[in-house]
Motif scaffolding. Sequence first.
Motif, short mmCIF file in Angstrom:
data_model
loop_
_atom_site.label_atom_id
_atom_site.label_comp_id
_atom_site.label_asym_id
_atom_site.label_seq_id
_atom_site.Cartn_x
_atom_site.Cartn_y
_atom_site.Cartn_z
N SER A 193 1.01 -1.19 -0.02
CA SER A 193 0.10 -0.05 0.00
C SER A 193 0.79 1.11 0.07
O SER A 193 1.95 1.33 0.60
CB SER A 193 -1.02 0.02 1.12
N TYR A 194 0.39 2.30 -0.64
CA TYR A 194 0.95 3.67 -0.78
C TYR A 194 0.01 4.71 -0.26
O TYR A 194 -1.14 4.50 -0.68
CB TYR A 194 1.66 3.82 -2.06
N ALA A 199 3.80 8.72 -4.26
CA ALA A 199 4.69 7.83 -3.20
C ALA A 199 5.20 6.59 -4.02
O ALA A 199 6.23 6.23 -3.71
CB ALA A 199 3.82 7.52 -2.05
N LEU A 200 4.23 5.87 -4.75
CA LEU A 200 4.67 4.80 -5.43
C LEU A 200 5.67 5.05 -6.67
O LEU A 200 6.68 4.22 -6.49
CB LEU A 200 3.21 4.07 -6.09
N GLU A 203 9.15 5.48 -4.74
CA GLU A 203 9.62 4.45 -4.34
C GLU A 203 10.23 3.62 -5.41
O GLU A 203 11.41 3.01 -5.29
CB GLU A 203 8.73 3.47 -3.57
N SER A 241 -5.46 6.47 -0.44
CA SER A 241 -4.45 5.48 -0.50
C SER A 241 -4.66 4.46 -1.64
O SER A 241 -5.65 4.20 -1.99
CB SER A 241 -4.27 4.86 0.73
#
Length: 259
Positions: A193-194, A199-200, A203, A241
């Motif tokens: 989860s992000y 954010a994904l 990463e 999210s």
Amino acid sequence: MNALALTDDIARHFGRARESYEQAARLQRLVAAKALTLLKPTDGLLLDLGSGPGWFHPKLKQHCTDLIALDLSHDMLQKTREAQDATLAVQADAQALPIASESINRVFSSLMLQWCEQPQLVLREINRVLKPGGSAVLSTLLDGTLEEFKQAWAQVDHHQHINQFLPLSFFLQLQQQYPESGLELQTEQVQLSYPDVLALARELKDLGANTVTQGRNKALTGKQRWQKVQQAYPSRCIDGSISASYQVLHLVLTKKSKE
């Protein structure tokens, strides 16, 4: 892009990610831990293919007498050498190993194979360097990985934003073509989860995994475009999210003992 240029491109991307890699490596930790359960301990040499910065070496050292780290990235190997967990650190391409035939007891490789242009060459090289009766455990990503992210981008533009991963059928064919390798396949899906798509994406960048998608759009991606991707992302939670799926394949190769 030719094979040499592609190899150099991969090495540069992962080299730039060496400082952020360990903090971002949630997927790597989960997959490596699973792969470790499939690895038989040995009193001899263990080769870690695509060793990265060597963050997993303290655990691998418990499974062998001596550990050899091999990676394409000079910068990643610098981190490995600083940690001093590996007996030897070697910069090389896994598709052409500078290692003597039948000299390695075990091979471990977690989430490296998907960056190789010809993974079948890697498997051949592993089979070559393994001692009779030796075994290898490898993990890679399959087609369908980050499918939600891919679907969301498809609603925004027609460029390729996600790396292309091989389908399971490719490895099933290898299994049939090389029965002497004793190749065993196990699949699993990992969900992470992000907070949001940024954010994904962040990463993936920190992992060096936003690399070598041929035909990718090199134009800058603005704030409005990211907002559209967020809105188009399937199965969003109320708080915004998201969940991303990773299709993982574990391969176990066992070299026949000499009669």
